[in-house]
Motif scaffolding. Structure first.
Motif, PDB file in Angstrom:
ATOM      1  N   ASN A  61      49.320  47.166  57.372  1.00 34.57           N
ATOM      2  CA  ASN A  61      48.713  46.659  56.139  1.00 34.57           C
ATOM      3  C   ASN A  61      47.266  46.270  56.414  1.00 34.57           C
ATOM      4  O   ASN A  61      46.971  45.095  56.691  1.00 34.57           O
ATOM      5  CB  ASN A  61      49.485  45.445  55.610  1.00 34.57           C
ATOM      6  N   PRO A  62      46.343  47.217  56.350  1.00 35.93           N
ATOM      7  CA  PRO A  62      44.961  46.920  56.756  1.00 35.93           C
ATOM      8  C   PRO A  62      44.261  45.892  55.878  1.00 35.93           C
ATOM      9  O   PRO A  62      43.321  45.242  56.330  1.00 35.93           O
ATOM     10  CB  PRO A  62      44.269  48.288  56.657  1.00 35.93           C
ATOM     11  N   SER A  63      44.686  45.724  54.630  1.00 39.76           N
ATOM     12  CA  SER A  63      44.037  44.747  53.750  1.00 39.76           C
ATOM     13  C   SER A  63      44.584  43.341  53.942  1.00 39.76           C
ATOM     14  O   SER A  63      43.932  42.362  53.564  1.00 39.76           O
ATOM     15  CB  SER A  63      44.212  45.157  52.273  1.00 39.76           C
ATOM     16  N   GLU A  64      45.767  43.225  54.505  1.00 36.84           N
ATOM     17  CA  GLU A  64      46.410  41.914  54.682  1.00 36.84           C
ATOM     18  C   GLU A  64      46.050  41.368  56.057  1.00 36.84           C
ATOM     19  O   GLU A  64      46.783  41.534  57.034  1.00 36.84           O
ATOM     20  CB  GLU A  64      47.930  42.035  54.532  1.00 36.84           C
ATOM     21  N   THR A  65      44.906  40.722  56.156  1.00 34.42           N
ATOM     22  CA  THR A  65      44.465  40.147  57.417  1.00 34.42           C
ATOM     23  C   THR A  65      44.214  38.652  57.235  1.00 34.42           C
ATOM     24  O   THR A  65      43.889  38.186  56.145  1.00 34.42           O
ATOM     25  CB  THR A  65      43.179  40.833  57.910  1.00 34.42           C
ATOM     26  N   TYR A  66      44.345  37.929  58.328  1.00 32.14           N
ATOM     27  CA  TYR A  66      44.207  36.471  58.302  1.00 32.14           C
ATOM     28  C   TYR A  66      43.270  36.035  59.426  1.00 32.14           C
ATOM     29  O   TYR A  66      42.979  36.803  60.354  1.00 32.14           O
ATOM     30  CB  TYR A  66      45.579  35.802  58.468  1.00 32.14           C
ATOM     31  N   ILE A 476      39.898  69.927  48.180  1.00 39.72           N
ATOM     32  CA  ILE A 476      39.556  68.734  48.960  1.00 39.72           C
ATOM     33  C   ILE A 476      40.763  68.004  49.516  1.00 39.72           C
ATOM     34  O   ILE A 476      40.599  67.060  50.293  1.00 39.72           O
ATOM     35  CB  ILE A 476      38.728  67.737  48.115  1.00 39.72           C
ATOM     36  N   TYR A 477      41.981  68.403  49.166  1.00 35.28           N
ATOM     37  CA  TYR A 477      43.131  67.543  49.475  1.00 35.28           C
ATOM     38  C   TYR A 477      43.376  67.426  50.980  1.00 35.28           C
ATOM     39  O   TYR A 477      43.889  66.396  51.457  1.00 35.28           O
ATOM     40  CB  TYR A 477      44.389  68.059  48.764  1.00 35.28           C
ATOM     41  N   ILE A 478      43.021  68.453  51.765  1.00 33.39           N
ATOM     42  CA  ILE A 478      43.233  68.355  53.212  1.00 33.39           C
ATOM     43  C   ILE A 478      42.339  67.266  53.793  1.00 33.39           C
ATOM     44  O   ILE A 478      42.765  66.459  54.625  1.00 33.39           O
ATOM     45  CB  ILE A 478      42.947  69.714  53.882  1.00 33.39           C
ATOM     46  N   GLU A 479      41.089  67.222  53.341  1.00 34.00           N
ATOM     47  CA  GLU A 479      40.167  66.216  53.849  1.00 34.00           C
ATOM     48  C   GLU A 479      40.518  64.822  53.339  1.00 34.00           C
ATOM     49  O   GLU A 479      40.184  63.818  53.974  1.00 34.00           O
ATOM     50  CB  GLU A 479      38.743  66.575  53.428  1.00 34.00           C
ATOM     51  N   LEU A 480      41.223  64.745  52.206  1.00 33.60           N
ATOM     52  CA  LEU A 480      41.591  63.445  51.644  1.00 33.60           C
ATOM     53  C   LEU A 480      42.450  62.634  52.615  1.00 33.60           C
ATOM     54  O   LEU A 480      42.313  61.417  52.695  1.00 33.60           O
ATOM     55  CB  LEU A 480      42.346  63.621  50.326  1.00 33.60           C
ATOM     56  N   TYR A 481      43.337  63.298  53.350  1.00 34.15           N
ATOM     57  CA  TYR A 481      44.211  62.574  54.266  1.00 34.15           C
ATOM     58  C   TYR A 481      43.405  61.810  55.311  1.00 34.15           C
ATOM     59  O   TYR A 481      43.688  60.638  55.612  1.00 34.15           O
ATOM     60  CB  TYR A 481      45.177  63.527  54.963  1.00 34.15           C
ATOM     61  N   ALA A 485      43.272  57.858  55.785  1.00 36.57           N
ATOM     62  CA  ALA A 485      43.679  57.286  57.064  1.00 36.57           C
ATOM     63  C   ALA A 485      42.582  56.418  57.658  1.00 36.57           C
ATOM     64  O   ALA A 485      42.859  55.510  58.443  1.00 36.57           O
ATOM     65  CB  ALA A 485      44.047  58.399  58.041  1.00 36.57           C
ATOM     66  N   SER A 486      41.336  56.671  57.288  1.00 32.29           N
ATOM     67  CA  SER A 486      40.226  55.857  57.762  1.00 32.29           C
ATOM     68  C   SER A 486      40.065  54.596  56.913  1.00 32.29           C
ATOM     69  O   SER A 486      39.930  53.491  57.440  1.00 32.29           O
ATOM     70  CB  SER A 486      38.933  56.668  57.740  1.00 32.29           C
ATOM     71  N   VAL A 487      40.098  54.765  55.577  1.00 34.57           N
ATOM     72  CA  VAL A 487      39.888  53.633  54.679  1.00 34.57           C
ATOM     73  C   VAL A 487      41.099  52.706  54.677  1.00 34.57           C
ATOM     74  O   VAL A 487      40.961  51.474  54.679  1.00 34.57           O
ATOM     75  CB  VAL A 487      39.586  54.128  53.252  1.00 34.57           C
ATOM     76  N   TRP A 488      42.297  53.280  54.683  1.00 34.17           N
ATOM     77  CA  TRP A 488      43.523  52.493  54.580  1.00 34.17           C
ATOM     78  C   TRP A 488      44.347  52.545  55.862  1.00 34.17           C
ATOM     79  O   TRP A 488      45.562  52.449  55.839  1.00 34.17           O
ATOM     80  CB  TRP A 488      44.363  52.980  53.408  1.00 34.17           C
ATOM     81  N   GLY A 489      43.663  52.720  56.963  1.00 39.29           N
ATOM     82  CA  GLY A 489      44.337  52.745  58.252  1.00 39.29           C
ATOM     83  C   GLY A 489      43.363  52.354  59.346  1.00 39.29           C
ATOM     84  O   GLY A 489      42.344  51.716  59.093  1.00 39.29           O
ATOM     85  N   HIS A 490      43.651  52.755  60.555  1.00 40.12           N
ATOM     86  CA  HIS A 490      42.829  52.354  61.698  1.00 40.12           C
ATOM     87  C   HIS A 490      42.136  53.538  62.353  1.00 40.12           C
ATOM     88  O   HIS A 490      41.602  53.397  63.456  1.00 40.12           O
ATOM     89  CB  HIS A 490      43.699  51.613  62.716  1.00 40.12           C
ATOM     90  N   ARG A 491      42.154  54.688  61.696  1.00 42.54           N
ATOM     91  CA  ARG A 491      41.413  55.824  62.230  1.00 42.54           C
ATOM     92  C   ARG A 491      39.930  55.686  61.895  1.00 42.54           C
ATOM     93  O   ARG A 491      39.556  55.007  60.943  1.00 42.54           O
ATOM     94  CB  ARG A 491      41.950  57.141  61.663  1.00 42.54           C
ATOM     95  N   ILE A 492      39.114  56.348  62.680  1.00 39.14           N
ATOM     96  CA  ILE A 492      37.670  56.302  62.470  1.00 39.14           C
ATOM     97  C   ILE A 492      37.207  57.667  61.976  1.00 39.14           C
ATOM     98  O   ILE A 492      37.519  58.692  62.580  1.00 39.14           O
ATOM     99  CB  ILE A 492      36.935  55.934  63.778  1.00 39.14           C
ATOM    100  N   TYR A 493      36.488  57.661  60.864  1.00 34.80           N
ATOM    101  CA  TYR A 493      35.951  58.920  60.323  1.00 34.80           C
ATOM    102  C   TYR A 493      34.460  58.964  60.612  1.00 34.80           C
ATOM    103  O   TYR A 493      33.715  58.072  60.207  1.00 34.80           O
ATOM    104  CB  TYR A 493      36.197  58.997  58.814  1.00 34.80           C
ATOM    105  N   THR A 494      34.018  60.010  61.311  1.00 37.91           N
ATOM    106  CA  THR A 494      32.601  60.112  61.679  1.00 37.91           C
ATOM    107  C   THR A 494      31.985  61.457  61.347  1.00 37.91           C
ATOM    108  O   THR A 494      30.770  61.607  61.458  1.00 37.91           O
ATOM    109  CB  THR A 494      32.427  59.863  63.189  1.00 37.91           C
TER     110      THR A 494
END
Length: 604
Positions: A61-66, A476-481, A485-494
């Motif tokens: 849950n990347p948005s739920e941080t304390y 675009i759907y392939i790139e959407l994943y 995964a970067s915005v709502w996860g812990h991967r880095i998009y560069t």
């Protein structure tokens, strides 16, 4: 098309905005690929190196941080909060000095941070955190550190009530340096030094850490490169390029098909209409020429239409500027808050574009109440975004999460909106009102509209939107994943260059499919194409939101009311922004096309 004053003011406004954005670029970038509290990242032996604990939260849950010390870790009494920039606060960062002392090149061997007795309530708090896969994040000389706070023993057990929960109490820091600079740091949790949290009872804990230093030849300028390597792995690059090739093939096939069909059909139409004019002027007209007196009849709700066009144009400009900053390397990995700062500032600076575009087009459509149109333009995107923010910020406050913005930050955003966004919007509106440009219609509009003939169901608005949104989304759907995964996860998009190519492809496909559907609509003698072209162009945003449902339930492990609210709430705002932006692109493309074909024929 003849060039009018309509494009002069946006061009001037765009140049001034570009200058301001370049200033932002310089301020965001600072030194190349590094930014720290330390003045130059150089240290002498034994010097104190800044170490900040940032936040903890469920891994999925990347948005739920304390805040880090919301869990009962060791508190020395000397902790100090770090002052964050606007973007860092929006990103949920809440840095505080960590209890570990990692002086430069000074090794520590099992140094005790503190000894404390955990009460039953604190044991239950830690156990719940371990159960939810809580991780922690720190920054050492601006280098990120992660680690899990505990582990769950499930071996040989099928009943969750039999699981055992353990808290890590020993962190091993491995630090690499090059001469007088820190290059890399990693944290390893000792699996043999744990505390059993399975039962509700008081537990004595001794928190310990170890620091090992090792020299490396990696230059300081390349110390951030390792965080972007995951995006550049051959397997990922292969998928990215497959996405590009797939999109390019889609574009080539689509554009080739549309160009061939439209050119052939339009050529036949032009020849037919020319022969009809020579043979008999009183012959009844059919097809799209038949409605030449209605095709430029202004749409219903023209104030709302102009506001949507203005907001979409502003969001399109915002996206282009963000890509410019990304391509020059501003959003390198873990440049904390840079993206959010750029979004807030550039959106504020480009509000004049929205005001000018909406008001000038509204005046062209013979609108009279331009002040109301300007207010509608200012609220069309910001209004839903503000309401969604109020709801989600209330949820974050109820959870005591770091996503809840402090009162001071909210005041800063309100001041930006009041002192920058609103004045520029008004100035743009005044410039649009005074532009005094007339709507360029190559044919005259009749006094009374023709009746639209009955059409089959698949020519109605909803089926046409489904057709218009599917092709751009498929490109675009392939790139959407990877983006999700970067915005709502812990991967880095560069790999922003690939993303920019995909964005250009998205614009091309949206424009072409909207033009094609507009032609078929006019050929069926349906002259109400204004709103249809906007809705068809923006329908890709609805497909992206549909993909959100698929991603949430099939590709992610997010759960809980807060994370679900944040995901679907903010994605609704993002997809709404895509709807406005692509709707503006679709309408502009259709307007150019319709003007061209009616300028090419002779109409009485």
């Amino acid at each position: 098309m003849r060039r009018t004053n309509e494009s002069a003011a946006p061009a001037a406004m765009g140049r001034s905005t570009l200058a301001l954005v370049l200033a932002i670029l310089i301020s965001l970038q600072g030194t190349p690929h590094v930014r720290s509290d330390a003045s130059d990242h150089r240290y002498k032996d034994g010097d104190s190196v800044p170490l900040y604990a940032n936040k903890v939260g469920p891994f999925h849950n990347p948005s739920e941080t304390y805040r880090y010390f919301d869990l009962p870790f060791c508190v020395t009494g000397h902790e100090k909060d770090k002052t964050e920039a606007l973007g860092e606060v929006l990103n949920g960062d809440r840095l505080v000095s960590a209890p570990y002392e990692l002086s430069f090149k000074k090794e520590k061997d099992s140094k005790v941070v503190c000894k404390r007795k955990l009460t039953k309530e604190q044991v239950a708090q830690f156990r719940e955190a371990v159960k939810k896969d809580y991780y922690f994040q720190m920054y050492y000389d601006d280098l990120p550190i992660w680690g899990f706070i505990g582990t769950v023993d499930k071996e040989g057990k099928t009943d969750p009530s039999e699981y055992k929960y353990f808290l890590y109490k020993h962190i091993q820091f491995d630090i690499h340096y090059n001469k007088d600079r820190v290059i890399e740091i990693s944290a390893r949790m000792d699996p043999h030094s744990v505390v059993d949290l399975t039962e509700d009872k008081d537990v004595d804990v001794e928190f310990v850490y170890t620091a090992k230093w090792k020299e490396t030849e990696t230059p300081f300028e390349k110390r951030m490169d390792k965080y972007s390597q995951s995006s550049s792995l051959p397997h990922h690059l292969e998928i990215h390029w497959f996405s590009i090739i797939n999109s390019c093939v889609t574009v080539l096939l689509l554009t080739g098909f549309l160009a061939t069909i439209l050119m052939r059909v339009l050529k036949n139409d032009f020849m037919k209409y020319a022969q009809d004019e020579e043979a008999a002027d009183d012959q009844e007209e059919t097809g799209w020429k038949y409605i030449h007196g209605d095709v430029f009849r202004f749409p219903k709700f023209k104030s709302f239409f102009s506001a949507a066009l203005g907001s979409g144009t502003q969001l399109f400009t915002l996206t282009i500027f963000i890509f410019m900053l990304a391509l020059v390397g501003v959003f390198y990995p873990y440049n904390r808050g840079a993206l959010f700062t750029a979004l807030v500032v550039i959106y504020a600076l480009t509000s004049g574009i929205a005001g000018y575009t909406a008001t000038s087009f509204y005046i062209q459509l013979e609108g009279t109440n331009w002040v109301r149109n300007l207010l509608l333009t200012g609220c069309l995107f910001c209004g839903p975004l503000f309401l969604m923010f109020c709801f989600l910020n209330t949820v974050a406050i109820a959870y005591s999460a770091t996503a809840a913005l402090p009162f001071g930050t909210i005041v800063v955003i309100v001041l930006i909106w009041t002192l920058v966004t609103s004045p520029l919007l008004v100035l743009g509106g005044i410039a649009g009102k005074n532009s005094k440009t007339e709507f360029q219609a190559p044919v005259r509009t009749t006094k009374y509209p023709r009746e639209i003939p009955p059409l089959p169901w698949y020519r109605s608005t909803i089926p046409q939107m489904a057709m218009a949104g599917f092709l751009p989304f498929s490109a675009i759907y392939i790139e959407l994943y990877y983006i999700f995964a970067s915005v709502w996860g812990h991967r880095i998009y560069t790999i922003y260059s690939i993303l920019f190519i995909v964005f250009i492809i998205l614009l091309i496909v949206t424009a072409f499919i909207t033009v094609a559907l507009t032609y078929f609509q006019l050929a069926a003698e349906d002259h109400e194409w204004w709103w249809r072209s906007f809705l068809c162009g923006g329908s890709t945003g609805l497909f992206i939101y549909g993909y959100c449902l698929y991603y949430y339930y099939a590709r992610s492990d997010m759960s809980g009311f807060m994370q679900t609210s944040f995901f679907f709430g903010y994605m609704a705002c993002i997809c709404y922004g895509f709807f406005l932006m692509l709707g503006s692109v679709g309408f502009r493309a259709s307007l150019l096309f319709v003007r061209h074909i009616y300028r090419s024929i002779k109409c009485e």
